[in-house]
Design a protein around this motif. Structure first.
Motif, mmCIF file in Angstrom:
data_model
loop_
_atom_site.group_PDB
_atom_site.id
_atom_site.type_symbol
_atom_site.label_atom_id
_atom_site.label_comp_id
_atom_site.label_asym_id
_atom_site.label_seq_id
_atom_site.Cartn_x
_atom_site.Cartn_y
_atom_site.Cartn_z
ATOM 1 N N ARG A 3 -37.633 -57.511 -49.705
ATOM 2 C CA ARG A 3 -37.444 -58.140 -51.014
ATOM 3 C C ARG A 3 -37.748 -57.168 -52.143
ATOM 4 N NH1 ARG A 3 -40.108 -64.137 -50.296
ATOM 5 N NH2 ARG A 3 -38.651 -64.854 -48.711
ATOM 6 N N ILE A 4 -38.797 -56.380 -51.981
ATOM 7 C CA ILE A 4 -39.150 -55.395 -53.008
ATOM 8 C C ILE A 4 -38.042 -54.367 -53.143
ATOM 9 C CG2 ILE A 4 -40.781 -53.576 -53.619
ATOM 10 C CD1 ILE A 4 -42.943 -55.267 -52.246
ATOM 11 N N GLY A 8 -35.761 -53.843 -56.473
ATOM 12 C CA GLY A 8 -35.667 -52.515 -57.077
ATOM 13 C C GLY A 8 -34.225 -52.054 -57.196
ATOM 14 N N LEU A 9 -33.422 -52.323 -56.199
ATOM 15 C CA LEU A 9 -32.011 -51.944 -56.216
ATOM 16 C C LEU A 9 -31.257 -52.704 -57.306
ATOM 17 C CD1 LEU A 9 -29.777 -50.282 -54.887
ATOM 18 C CD2 LEU A 9 -29.412 -52.187 -53.322
ATOM 19 N N VAL A 10 -31.522 -53.990 -57.431
ATOM 20 C CA VAL A 10 -30.882 -54.799 -58.476
ATOM 21 C C VAL A 10 -31.295 -54.295 -59.859
ATOM 22 C CG1 VAL A 10 -30.813 -57.102 -59.511
ATOM 23 C CG2 VAL A 10 -30.557 -56.832 -57.054
ATOM 24 N N ALA A 11 -32.566 -54.000 -60.036
ATOM 25 C CA ALA A 11 -33.041 -53.497 -61.330
ATOM 26 C C ALA A 11 -32.397 -52.151 -61.657
ATOM 27 C CB ALA A 11 -34.563 -53.373 -61.313
ATOM 28 N N LEU A 12 -32.258 -51.298 -60.668
ATOM 29 C CA LEU A 12 -31.630 -49.993 -60.886
ATOM 30 C C LEU A 12 -30.169 -50.147 -61.266
ATOM 31 C CD1 LEU A 12 -31.917 -46.897 -60.700
ATOM 32 C CD2 LEU A 12 -31.147 -47.088 -58.335
ATOM 33 N N LEU A 13 -29.444 -51.010 -60.586
ATOM 34 C CA LEU A 13 -28.038 -51.217 -60.902
ATOM 35 C C LEU A 13 -27.853 -51.866 -62.271
ATOM 36 C CD1 LEU A 13 -26.624 -52.377 -57.469
ATOM 37 C CD2 LEU A 13 -26.267 -50.178 -58.602
ATOM 38 N N ALA A 14 -28.740 -52.765 -62.634
ATOM 39 C CA ALA A 14 -28.638 -53.416 -63.946
ATOM 40 C C ALA A 14 -28.926 -52.421 -65.053
ATOM 41 C CB ALA A 14 -29.610 -54.583 -64.012
ATOM 42 N N ALA A 15 -29.789 -51.466 -64.811
ATOM 43 C CA ALA A 15 -30.171 -50.508 -65.834
ATOM 44 C C ALA A 15 -29.128 -49.408 -66.021
ATOM 45 C CB ALA A 15 -31.519 -49.879 -65.476
ATOM 46 N N CYS A 16 -28.295 -49.152 -65.038
ATOM 47 C CA CYS A 16 -27.379 -48.026 -65.131
ATOM 48 C C CYS A 16 -25.984 -48.428 -65.611
ATOM 49 C CB CYS A 16 -27.278 -47.298 -63.795
ATOM 50 S SG CYS A 16 -26.356 -48.200 -62.552
ATOM 51 N N GLY A 17 -25.805 -49.657 -66.040
ATOM 52 C CA GLY A 17 -24.498 -50.079 -66.530
ATOM 53 C C GLY A 17 -23.528 -50.370 -65.410
ATOM 54 N N ALA A 18 -23.983 -51.017 -64.361
ATOM 55 C CA ALA A 18 -23.141 -51.296 -63.206
ATOM 56 C C ALA A 18 -22.013 -52.266 -63.527
ATOM 57 C CB ALA A 18 -23.998 -51.860 -62.069
ATOM 58 N N ASP A 19 -22.108 -52.959 -64.660
ATOM 59 C CA ASP A 19 -21.072 -53.926 -65.026
ATOM 60 C C ASP A 19 -19.931 -53.278 -65.796
ATOM 61 O OD1 ASP A 19 -22.655 -53.411 -67.218
ATOM 62 O OD2 ASP A 19 -22.562 -55.449 -67.992
ATOM 63 N N GLY A 20 -19.967 -51.983 -65.982
ATOM 64 C CA GLY A 20 -18.891 -51.284 -66.687
ATOM 65 C C GLY A 20 -19.452 -50.358 -67.744
ATOM 66 N N GLU A 21 -18.558 -49.717 -68.455
ATOM 67 C CA GLU A 21 -18.967 -48.797 -69.509
ATOM 68 C C GLU A 21 -19.618 -49.578 -70.650
ATOM 69 O OE1 GLU A 21 -18.758 -45.399 -69.798
ATOM 70 O OE2 GLU A 21 -18.211 -45.439 -67.685
ATOM 71 N N PRO A 22 -20.626 -48.995 -71.277
ATOM 72 C CA PRO A 22 -21.243 -49.675 -72.415
ATOM 73 C C PRO A 22 -20.278 -49.743 -73.599
ATOM 74 C CG PRO A 22 -22.251 -47.520 -72.061
ATOM 75 C CD PRO A 22 -21.302 -47.750 -70.934
ATOM 76 N N GLU A 23 -20.363 -50.824 -74.353
ATOM 77 C CA GLU A 23 -19.507 -50.999 -75.521
ATOM 78 C C GLU A 23 -20.355 -50.995 -76.777
ATOM 79 O OE1 GLU A 23 -17.273 -54.570 -75.071
ATOM 80 O OE2 GLU A 23 -16.466 -53.976 -73.120
#
Length: 46
Positions: A3-4, A8-23
């Motif tokens: 779980r940890i 951690g993986l979810v937090a890393l992906l959320a922080a790096c713009g995994a949903d696309g390029e920043p606007e």
């Protein structure tokens, strides 16, 4: 431990713009039309 690692993986992906390029937000308009205002006071009244 799994779980940890998953959290951690979810937090890393959320922080790096995994949903696309920043606007860049448009200037001059408040984000989502939200405006905050008010006052705050602190002290002792008698």
């Amino acid at each position: 431990m799994t779980r940890i690692f998953a959290l951690g993986l979810v937090a890393l992906l959320a922080a790096c713009g995994a949903d696309g390029e920043p606007e860049r937000p448009e200037k001059g308009e408040p984000a989502f039309g939200v405006t905050l205002s008010g006052t705050a006071e602190m002290g002792i009244s008698g």
